[in-house]
Design an enzyme around this catalytic site. Structure first.
Site: not given
Ligand SMILES: NC(=O)c1ccc[n+]([C@@H]2O[C@H](COP(=O)([O-])OP(=O)(O)OC[C@H]3O[C@@H](n4cnc5c(N)ncnc54)[C@H](O)[C@@H]3O)[C@@H](O)[C@H]2O)c1
Length: 260
Positions: A24, A71, A94, A128, A161, A165
């Protein structure tokens, strides 16, 4: 008429998206670059190559793009990342990790700390330091967070989780309340199931996860998984000048699962 609440001091606006080497976040970066922002791709050191390849691809397309590895759960790393930017107009917090399937009746809390550190503390730090920088700049800004459908309703096996959220929604309201007077709006998106690595990994992680995810798809009004680009389109609107009167909101993007 759209009200410009983020009038910059001139020059190209800058948008930082955390966890944007994948999924995303990557789609949000692509969309904001197309909208005219200079984009900053954040991810973990472990994803350096992916992030740099993505930045190179964006530059080839004619966009201004850079990489800021950090991080998000680390206070100093987030502070330094934000402070290293010449300016910041949009922060999209994100990045998140998905906790393993967990229930209240488990006799352990494995995964609890990491999930809270990345998802909740990560959002707190990004909100922040973005707020501090935007206030100092003096022309307002947009802060966006990532909640989830499970920040609105329970699903089986998503105890930890889900708690992060829900908390992100509270953080978003609190920050919006505090920052409105500085022309900073704060909102978050609450996706249903979106076709990303995180979702695919989670579905593959256990039969409970797969069953729950399929139920999410089958009970939604549109009956399909969402695409990262659909979340990106929502973020593009929420950071636009036209969205200046929207703040403190959690906006569902779930194909019609939670009706509020
Ligand atoms: N995909 C879904 O179905 C879904 C549904 C609801 C909410 N979300 C939320 O949307 C957001 C994006 O999700 P996604 O599905 O693209 O996830 P994803 O796992 O495909 O991508 C998340 C990215 O965050 C990075 N990351 C993880 N820990 C990190 C840290 N400590 N510091 C910096 N980067 C870090 C990972 O390396 C990864 O590139 C998240 O907050 C997730 O909880 C996703």
């Amino acid at each position: 008429m759209a009200i410009d609440t983020t009038a910059p001091a001139g020059g190209q606006k800058v948008a930082l998206v955390t966890g944007s080497a994948n999924g995303i976040g990557k789609a949000i970066v692509q969309k904001l670059a197309a909208d005219g922002y200079a984009v900053v791709i954040n991810d973990l050191e472990a994803n350096k190559e992916k992030a740099e390849a993505f930045a190179a691809e964006l530059k080839k397309q004619g966009h201004k793009a850079s990489v800021a590895l950090a991080d998000v759960s680390d206070f100093e790393q987030v502070k330094n990342m934000v402070n290293s930017l010449d300016r910041l107009d949009v922060m999209v917090a994100n990045a998140a990790v998905v906790a393993p399937v967990d229930f209240i009746t488990d006799d352990h809390i494995d995964g609890w700390q990491k999930t809270f550190d990345v998802n909740l503390k990560g959002h707190l730090l990004c909100y922040k330091f973005a707020a501090i920088k935007m206030i100092a700049q003096g022309w307002g800004g947009r802060i966006i967070g990532a909640s989830s459908i499970v920040g609105r309703k329970p699903e089986p096996g998503r105890m930890t989780y889900s708690a992060t959220k829900w908390a992100i929604r509270g953080l978003t309201q609190q920050a919006a309340f505090e920052l409105g007077k500085h022309k900073i709006t704060v909102n978050c998106y609450a996706p249903g199931l979106i076709n990303s690595e995180l979702a695919q990994q989670y579905m593959a992680s256990s039969p409970v996860a797969a069953e729950m995810m399929n139920a999410v798809i089958n009970t939604s009004a549109v009956g399909r998984i969402g695409e990262p680009e659909e979340v990106a389109a929502l973020v593009s609107f929420l950071v636009s000048d036209g969205a200046g009167f929207i703040t403190g909101q959690t906006v569902s993007i779930d194909g019609g699962i939670v009706f509020t």
